[in-house]
Write an enzyme that holds these catalytic residues in place. Structure first.
Site, PDB file in Angstrom:
ATOM      1  N   PRO A 109       0.793  -1.231   0.000  1.00 55.09           N
ATOM      2  CG  PRO A 109      -0.099  -1.076   2.140  1.00 55.09           C
ATOM      3  CD  PRO A 109       0.551  -2.052   1.200  1.00 55.09           C
ATOM      4  CG  ASN A 110      -0.176   4.320   1.366  1.00 59.25           C
ATOM      5  OD1 ASN A 110      -1.149   4.899   0.875  1.00 59.25           O
ATOM      6  ND2 ASN A 110      -0.218   3.755   2.553  1.00 59.25           N
ATOM      7  NE  ARG A 158       4.043   6.476   1.679  1.00 62.32           N
ATOM      8  CZ  ARG A 158       4.314   5.244   2.075  1.00 62.32           C
ATOM      9  NH1 ARG A 158       4.769   4.364   1.204  1.00 62.32           N
ATOM     10  NH2 ARG A 158       4.152   4.882   3.313  1.00 62.32           N
ATOM     11  CE1 TYR A 217       8.951   4.826   3.008  1.00 61.78           C
ATOM     12  CE2 TYR A 217       7.419   6.679   3.037  1.00 61.78           C
ATOM     13  CZ  TYR A 217       7.904   5.510   3.604  1.00 61.78           C
ATOM     14  OH  TYR A 217       7.352   5.015   4.762  1.00 61.78           O
ATOM     15  CG  ASN A 225       8.323  -2.240   0.150  1.00 64.46           C
ATOM     16  OD1 ASN A 225       7.858  -2.414   1.277  1.00 64.46           O
ATOM     17  ND2 ASN A 225       8.877  -1.089  -0.225  1.00 64.46           N
ATOM     18  CB  ALA A 258       1.562   0.057   6.171  1.00 61.29           C
ATOM     19  CD  GLU A 278      10.451  -7.904   5.322  1.00 56.14           C
ATOM     20  OE1 GLU A 278      10.691  -9.018   5.831  1.00 56.14           O
ATOM     21  OE2 GLU A 278      10.111  -6.914   5.997  1.00 56.14           O
ATOM     22  CG  HIS A 300      11.164  -2.642   4.216  1.00 47.43           C
ATOM     23  ND1 HIS A 300       9.799  -2.537   4.184  1.00 47.43           N
ATOM     24  CD2 HIS A 300      11.433  -3.850   4.769  1.00 47.43           C
ATOM     25  CE1 HIS A 300       9.259  -3.631   4.696  1.00 47.43           C
ATOM     26  NE2 HIS A 300      10.235  -4.450   5.056  1.00 47.43           N
ATOM     27  NE  ARG A 310      10.531   5.602   8.542  1.00 46.99           N
ATOM     28  CZ  ARG A 310       9.528   5.508   7.658  1.00 46.99           C
ATOM     29  NH1 ARG A 310       9.510   4.532   6.767  1.00 46.99           N
ATOM     30  NH2 ARG A 310       8.548   6.395   7.676  1.00 46.99           N
TER      31      ARG A 310
HETATM   32  C1  DQA Z   1       8.305   0.820   3.684  1.00 48.06           C
HETATM   33  C2  DQA Z   1       8.425   1.017   5.202  1.00 48.06           C
HETATM   34  C3  DQA Z   1       7.083   0.824   5.879  1.00 48.06           C
HETATM   35  O1  DQA Z   1       7.207   1.012   7.285  1.00 48.06           O
HETATM   36  C4  DQA Z   1       6.079   1.836   5.350  1.00 48.06           C
HETATM   37  O2  DQA Z   1       4.809   1.612   5.925  1.00 48.06           O
HETATM   38  C5  DQA Z   1       6.010   1.856   3.875  1.00 48.06           C
HETATM   39  C6  DQA Z   1       7.230   1.718   3.086  1.00 48.06           C
HETATM   40  C7  DQA Z   1       9.629   1.148   2.948  1.00 48.06           C
HETATM   41  O3  DQA Z   1       9.773   0.727   1.810  1.00 48.06           O
HETATM   42  O4  DQA Z   1      10.491   1.829   3.502  1.00 48.06           O
HETATM   43  O5  DQA Z   1       4.947   2.090   3.300  1.00 48.06           O
HETATM   44  O6  DQA Z   1       8.006  -0.542   3.418  1.00 48.06           O
END
Ligand code: DQA
Length: 146
Positions: free
Chosen positions: A9-10, A17, A22, A73, A76, A97, A99, A106
């Site tokens: 998501p997002n 964003r 990011y 990835n 959240a 996985e 990120h 964080r």
């Molecule tokens: C994320 C880190 C997560 O905590 C966050 O909710 C994201 C992006 C990252 O790629 O740094 O949406 O997965």
């Protein structure tokens, strides 16, 4: 080798964003960079992004029998989704996985990953490079198994 790349998501909003967290690359930029690395590594990539947990579970389930490995990835959902973790465990494919940000540096709630225990490994904190490092690691793992 067929690899499914899953963005949670997002991540469709990358580029606009929180660029200070990011970066400025869009999801399309990241997928394009993955695509050219995939070509070099001899991998075919499929891309999937969703903001919905169930849709991600469905994508993982449908990878059974057609995909060799998953680069994910979970965004959240990393920190909340037992359903995504269980789907990954169910298909039992090699998973890496990734990120963009360093989730261990964080807020405390981001340090917990439900996915990490069912993944080969986790790469976190290198921006878009995390995806590229993850793809290399997955391709190397798959290559060593074939
Ligand atoms: C994320 C880190 C997560 O905590 C966050 O909710 C994201 C992006 C990252 O790629 O740094 O949406 O997965």
């Amino acid at each position: 080798m067929k690899i499914l790349v899953i963005h949670g998501p997002n991540l469709n909003l990358l580029g606009v964003r929180e660029p200070e967290v990011y970066g400025k690359m869009t999801l399309a930029d990241i997928n394009a960079a993955l695509g050219s690395l995939g070509q070099q590594l001899g991998c075919t990539l499929e891309y999937f992004q969703s903001n919905s947990e169930g849709a991600i579970v469905d994508a993982i389930q449908s990878s059974l029998n057609s995909i060799n490995g998953i680069l994910i990835n979970p965004a959240a959902y990393t920190h909340t989704s037992v359903a995504i973790r269980d789907a990954l465990a169910a298909v039992a494919l090699p998973v890496v996985e990734v990120h963009l940000s360093n989730i261990h540096k964080r807020e405390e709630f981001r340090a917990k990953s439900h996915v990490a225990p069912v993944a080969l490994g986790q790469i976190s904190g290198f921006g878009p490079e995390s995806y590229l490092l993850g793809l290399r690691a997955l391709a190397t793992h798959l290559g060593s198994k074939s």
